[in-house]
Design an enzyme around this catalytic site. Structure first.
Site, PDB file in Angstrom:
ATOM      1  N   GLU A   4       0.406  -0.747  16.071  1.00 43.97           N
ATOM      2  CA  GLU A   4      -0.409   0.424  15.748  1.00 43.97           C
ATOM      3  C   GLU A   4      -1.296   0.813  16.923  1.00 43.97           C
ATOM      4  O   GLU A   4      -1.456   2.001  17.229  1.00 43.97           O
ATOM      5  CB  GLU A   4      -1.271   0.163  14.512  1.00 43.97           C
ATOM      6  CG  GLU A   4      -2.064   1.383  14.083  1.00 43.97           C
ATOM      7  CD  GLU A   4      -2.987   1.130  12.902  1.00 43.97           C
ATOM      8  OE1 GLU A   4      -4.052   1.775  12.837  1.00 43.97           O
ATOM      9  OE2 GLU A   4      -2.638   0.285  12.048  1.00 43.97           O
ATOM     10  N   HIS A  56       3.847   1.637  11.557  1.00 45.64           N
ATOM     11  CA  HIS A  56       2.709   1.416  12.446  1.00 45.64           C
ATOM     12  C   HIS A  56       2.484   2.556  13.430  1.00 45.64           C
ATOM     13  O   HIS A  56       1.435   2.631  14.062  1.00 45.64           O
ATOM     14  CB  HIS A  56       2.911   0.119  13.240  1.00 45.64           C
ATOM     15  CG  HIS A  56       3.256  -1.051  12.376  1.00 45.64           C
ATOM     16  ND1 HIS A  56       4.535  -1.536  12.267  1.00 45.64           N
ATOM     17  CD2 HIS A  56       2.491  -1.812  11.564  1.00 45.64           C
ATOM     18  CE1 HIS A  56       4.547  -2.556  11.425  1.00 45.64           C
ATOM     19  NE2 HIS A  56       3.323  -2.736  10.972  1.00 45.64           N
ATOM     20  N   CYS A  84       2.664   5.724   8.799  1.00 44.90           N
ATOM     21  CA  CYS A  84       1.732   5.941   7.697  1.00 44.90           C
ATOM     22  C   CYS A  84       0.870   7.166   7.989  1.00 44.90           C
ATOM     23  O   CYS A  84       0.343   7.306   9.098  1.00 44.90           O
ATOM     24  CB  CYS A  84       0.842   4.709   7.527  1.00 44.90           C
ATOM     25  SG  CYS A  84      -0.490   4.942   6.325  1.00 44.90           S
ATOM     26  N   CYS A 101      -8.130   2.063   6.560  1.00 43.51           N
ATOM     27  CA  CYS A 101      -7.560   2.747   5.407  1.00 43.51           C
ATOM     28  C   CYS A 101      -8.119   2.193   4.102  1.00 43.51           C
ATOM     29  O   CYS A 101      -8.617   1.069   4.031  1.00 43.51           O
ATOM     30  CB  CYS A 101      -6.036   2.673   5.434  1.00 43.51           C
ATOM     31  SG  CYS A 101      -5.336   1.114   4.866  1.00 43.51           S
ATOM     32  N   CYS A 104       0.851  -1.182   0.000  1.00 45.22           N
ATOM     33  CA  CYS A 104       0.000   0.000   0.000  1.00 45.22           C
ATOM     34  C   CYS A 104       0.891   1.237   0.000  1.00 45.22           C
ATOM     35  O   CYS A 104       2.119   1.151   0.114  1.00 45.22           O
ATOM     36  CB  CYS A 104      -0.916  -0.004   1.222  1.00 45.22           C
ATOM     37  SG  CYS A 104      -0.012   0.097   2.795  1.00 45.22           S
ATOM     38  N   HIS A 154       5.394  -5.293   8.614  1.00 42.47           N
ATOM     39  CA  HIS A 154       5.318  -6.677   9.072  1.00 42.47           C
ATOM     40  C   HIS A 154       5.526  -7.654   7.913  1.00 42.47           C
ATOM     41  O   HIS A 154       4.579  -8.269   7.421  1.00 42.47           O
ATOM     42  CB  HIS A 154       3.980  -6.932   9.769  1.00 42.47           C
ATOM     43  CG  HIS A 154       3.956  -6.417  11.175  1.00 42.47           C
ATOM     44  ND1 HIS A 154       2.784  -6.150  11.858  1.00 42.47           N
ATOM     45  CD2 HIS A 154       4.961  -6.112  12.028  1.00 42.47           C
ATOM     46  CE1 HIS A 154       3.072  -5.709  13.065  1.00 42.47           C
ATOM     47  NE2 HIS A 154       4.380  -5.674  13.189  1.00 42.47           N
ATOM     48  N   SER A 189       1.729  -5.386   3.263  1.00 42.98           N
ATOM     49  CA  SER A 189       3.165  -5.297   3.526  1.00 42.98           C
ATOM     50  C   SER A 189       3.954  -6.366   2.773  1.00 42.98           C
ATOM     51  O   SER A 189       5.145  -6.549   3.023  1.00 42.98           O
ATOM     52  CB  SER A 189       3.436  -5.414   5.033  1.00 42.98           C
ATOM     53  OG  SER A 189       2.757  -6.514   5.586  1.00 42.98           O
ATOM     54  N   SER A 220      -1.485  -7.869  10.537  1.00 43.05           N
ATOM     55  CA  SER A 220      -2.917  -7.810  10.819  1.00 43.05           C
ATOM     56  C   SER A 220      -3.738  -7.803   9.540  1.00 43.05           C
ATOM     57  O   SER A 220      -4.715  -8.547   9.405  1.00 43.05           O
ATOM     58  CB  SER A 220      -3.232  -6.557  11.646  1.00 43.05           C
ATOM     59  OG  SER A 220      -4.623  -6.395  11.826  1.00 43.05           O
ATOM     60  N   ASN A 221      -3.335  -6.988   8.560  1.00 44.78           N
ATOM     61  CA  ASN A 221      -4.155  -6.894   7.351  1.00 44.78           C
ATOM     62  C   ASN A 221      -4.136  -8.198   6.561  1.00 44.78           C
ATOM     63  O   ASN A 221      -5.122  -8.568   5.938  1.00 44.78           O
ATOM     64  CB  ASN A 221      -3.720  -5.702   6.488  1.00 44.78           C
ATOM     65  CG  ASN A 221      -2.389  -5.898   5.811  1.00 44.78           C
ATOM     66  OD1 ASN A 221      -2.320  -6.504   4.745  1.00 44.78           O
ATOM     67  ND2 ASN A 221      -1.314  -5.412   6.414  1.00 44.78           N
TER      68      ASN A 221
END
Length: 319
Positions: free
Chosen positions: A135, A83, A105, A204, A21, A50, A277, A233-234
């Protein structure tokens, strides 16, 4: 090895957008530019993003990853991860005279500013997020401890007991499940009608787009692979989204070395995406491994096109 032509053909559906991203790309660029401009080591507090592949690539170029600032020599350059960090971290870096560059970010910084503004207005803040995630730790560190309550699940939202229910606001981690977070916010609004939220949602756009893209292909695929790290996490949310959208076999892999070849026995249509990531080179490596064993037909299913790029910090913009 069995020749690719002797195995049943495999259709691979690449979800798009996927992978890096804008915030991750910015953070990696920051470290790379600092490394190219300095002879001394560049220290990075925590993993810049990550993904071990990314971290190890930067280590090979000279980056030194540390857990805390006390591992950074006086006067050295140090980068804060994408983060975000508690307010105490840049304050300590300044006290010690470290050349600090913040790679947080900008969308995470937006959450920090929202939390700080609401606390200054006298609100208690409910942070929707996962305990211990960097984060979340960074966002919690923007306000006094008594100003913030952490909610992780719908059950937590039903049970949370704020001290000031009429002066209440919420913010969220940026990498959560869109659907799960929507449910939690609905519970909070039902219980606390006066609760204030951000003008624009905190999850986001990249997280939202990647989840929508994998949701669109999951039901038509025999399996979905999310390329990403276990501590991302994402990436973990993408696995959950694919499973909930009807994919019978959704799993996380870090790269081609983690492919479970036996699991592909009955798969004719495989969906692939990558966490925010995870670099595209890992997707290419997985495709190459598949092509060595199966005849591939690769198609891309595009949900959205992302063109946003975040500006680099002034300290590194012209390096």
């Amino acid at each position: 090895m069995t020749a690719a032509t002797e195995m049943p053909p495999l259709t691979v559906v690449l979800a798009a957008p996927r992978g890096f991203c804008a915030g991750v790309d910015r953070a990696v660029q920051i470290v790379e530019r600092l490394l190219a401009s300095r002879s001394a080591p560049v220290y990075v507090r925590h993993e810049i993003v990550h993904n071990r592949f990314v971290v190890e690539g930067l280590e090979a170029k000279g980056a030194v990853f540390v857990e805390e600032l006390d591992e950074v020599p006086d006067g050295a350059a140090v980068v804060f991860s994408a983060h975000g960090v508690p307010k105490s971290v840049p304050a300590e870096a300044k006290r010690r005279g470290l050349a600090a560059v913040d790679a947080t970010c900008p969308l995470v910084s937006k959450v920090h500013m929202e939390a700080a503004r609401r606390a200054a207005e006298g609100c208690q803040i409910i942070l929707i997020g996962h305990a211990g995630h960097p984060e979340v730790v960074g966002t919690m560190g923007q306000v006094p401890p008594e100003s913030l309550l952490l909610v992780e699940t719908a059950a937590d939202a039903e049970a949370v007991a704020p001290a000031t229910p009429d002066a209440l606001a919420y913010v969220t981690q940026t990498t959560l499940s869109v659907d799960e977070t929507r449910e939690i916010i609905a519970i909070l609004k039902r219980r606390f009608p006066a609760i204030a939220g951000p003008k624009r949602e905190d999850i986001c756009f990249a997280t939202t787009n990647r989840q929508a893209a994998v949701k669109a292909i999951a039901g038509s695929c025999d399996a979905v692979w999310v390329i990403g790290a276990p501590n991302s996490s994402n990436s973990r949310r993408l696995v959950e989204v694919a499973a909930l959208a009807g994919c019978p076999d959704a799993r996380l892999i870090q790269g081609p070395e983690e492919i479970d070849w036996a699991s592909l026995g009955g798969v004719s249509r495989l969906g692939i995406t990558a966490g925010a990531s995870a670099p595209e080179v890992l997707v290419e490596a997985v495709l190459a491994a598949l092509a060595a064993r199966r005849t591939l037909a690769v198609e891309e299913a595009r949900h959205a096109t992302e063109t946003l790029a975040f500006k680099l910090p002034i300290q590194v913009r012209n390096l």
